[in-house]
Design an enzyme around this catalytic site. Structure first.
Site, PDB file in Angstrom:
ATOM      1  N   GLY A  46      -5.340   1.902   2.842  1.00 58.15           N
ATOM      2  CA  GLY A  46      -4.114   1.619   3.579  1.00 58.15           C
ATOM      3  C   GLY A  46      -2.911   1.819   2.674  1.00 58.15           C
ATOM      4  N   GLN A  51       5.746   1.064  -0.280  1.00 52.09           N
ATOM      5  CA  GLN A  51       5.001   1.329  -1.518  1.00 52.09           C
ATOM      6  C   GLN A  51       5.328   2.702  -2.109  1.00 52.09           C
ATOM      7  OE1 GLN A  51       1.046   0.119   0.426  1.00 52.09           O
ATOM      8  NE2 GLN A  51       0.738  -0.458  -1.714  1.00 52.09           N
ATOM      9  N   CYS A  94      -4.836  -3.854  -3.852  1.00 52.04           N
ATOM     10  CA  CYS A  94      -3.621  -3.207  -3.357  1.00 52.04           C
ATOM     11  C   CYS A  94      -3.255  -2.090  -4.320  1.00 52.04           C
ATOM     12  CB  CYS A  94      -2.492  -4.232  -3.272  1.00 52.04           C
ATOM     13  SG  CYS A  94      -0.934  -3.538  -2.688  1.00 52.04           S
ATOM     14  N   LEU A  95      -2.852  -0.946  -3.776  1.00 50.84           N
ATOM     15  CA  LEU A  95      -2.479   0.182  -4.628  1.00 50.84           C
ATOM     16  C   LEU A  95      -1.250  -0.148  -5.485  1.00 50.84           C
ATOM     17  CD1 LEU A  95      -3.086   3.137  -2.147  1.00 50.84           C
ATOM     18  CD2 LEU A  95      -4.518   2.419  -4.068  1.00 50.84           C
ATOM     19  N   HIS A 136      -2.486  -6.727   6.082  1.00 48.48           N
ATOM     20  CA  HIS A 136      -2.053  -6.495   4.694  1.00 48.48           C
ATOM     21  C   HIS A 136      -0.898  -5.479   4.669  1.00 48.48           C
ATOM     22  CE1 HIS A 136      -3.042  -5.650   0.261  1.00 48.48           C
ATOM     23  NE2 HIS A 136      -2.237  -4.649   0.587  1.00 48.48           N
ATOM     24  N   GLU A 137      -1.032  -4.406   5.453  1.00 51.99           N
ATOM     25  CA  GLU A 137       0.013  -3.364   5.450  1.00 51.99           C
ATOM     26  C   GLU A 137       1.294  -3.862   6.112  1.00 51.99           C
ATOM     27  OE1 GLU A 137      -0.657  -1.147   3.441  1.00 51.99           O
ATOM     28  OE2 GLU A 137      -2.815  -1.442   3.443  1.00 51.99           O
ATOM     29  N   HIS A 140       3.410  -5.758   3.799  1.00 52.91           N
ATOM     30  CA  HIS A 140       4.237  -4.922   2.917  1.00 52.91           C
ATOM     31  C   HIS A 140       5.596  -4.653   3.558  1.00 52.91           C
ATOM     32  CE1 HIS A 140       1.798  -3.805  -0.527  1.00 52.91           C
ATOM     33  NE2 HIS A 140       0.780  -3.446   0.223  1.00 52.91           N
TER      34      HIS A 140
END
Ligand code: NI
Length: 181
Positions: A46, A51, A94-95, A136-137, A140
């Protein structure tokens, strides 16, 4: 298509509230394709526009397993309209927080409404990993990272380590045991 640099926490751009998209146009579609390419390459399951430094309410995700065909979702202005009382705990990564993982509790299933890449309004009922990833996304988009759901002590430890790693220029680049969101 092109790969976009992923912002690593702590960074003020990850704490901003993203603005809604007014129109799903070619620029939005191109961004979503670039985000998907960036996500697959990372690899992750994701990615949210903040991000990659774009403060707009856009997310992409694909929670299909390696052996399954790709199942990308492109969501513009996603919004959770219903959520279960039941909760599920997943070990999230998480990235933007490379190499750090923590258990996070979230509603087990949700209903999400969003615009797809054609601008059409859609509703999706999601459970399991898909529900976790969408939540989660969307976090963000509101400037919230998974570390904001865990203890303050653990959060500061993770952010301190990342600050140090960014300063020394040696951010970990190791294969993740669990997929990053
Ligand atoms: Ni993330």
């Amino acid at each position: 298509m092109s790969l976009l640099p992923i912002i690593v926490a702590p960074d003020p751009r990850l704490k901003k509230i993203a603005t809604p998209v007014k129109q799903v146009d070619d620029a939005v579609r191109r961004l979503m394709e670039d985000m998907l390419e960036t996500m697959y390459q990372a690899p992750g399951i994701g990615l949210a526009a903040p991000q990659v430094g774009v403060s707009k309410r856009i997310i992409v995700l694909d929670v299909s397993r390696d052996e399954e065909p790709a199942a990308p979702y492109r969501m513009v202005n996603p919004e959770v309209t219903a959520a279960s009382d039941d909760v599920t705990v997943y070990e999230e990564g998480c990235l933007s927080l490379p190499s750090h993982y923590s258990e996070v509790e979230r509603p087990s299933w949700i209903t999400v409404s969003y615009l797809d890449e054609t601008g059409m309004s859609r509703t999706l009922e999601a459970e399991g990993m898909l529900a976790t990833c969408i939540q989660h996304e969307i976090d963000h988009l509101d400037g919230v990272l998974f570390v904001d759901h865990i203890s303050r002590v653990k959060r500061s430890m993770i952010l301190r380590k990342l600050t140090k790693a960014k300063k020394t220029g040696c951010l970990p680049d190791v294969p993740s045991p669990t997929p990053a969101l």
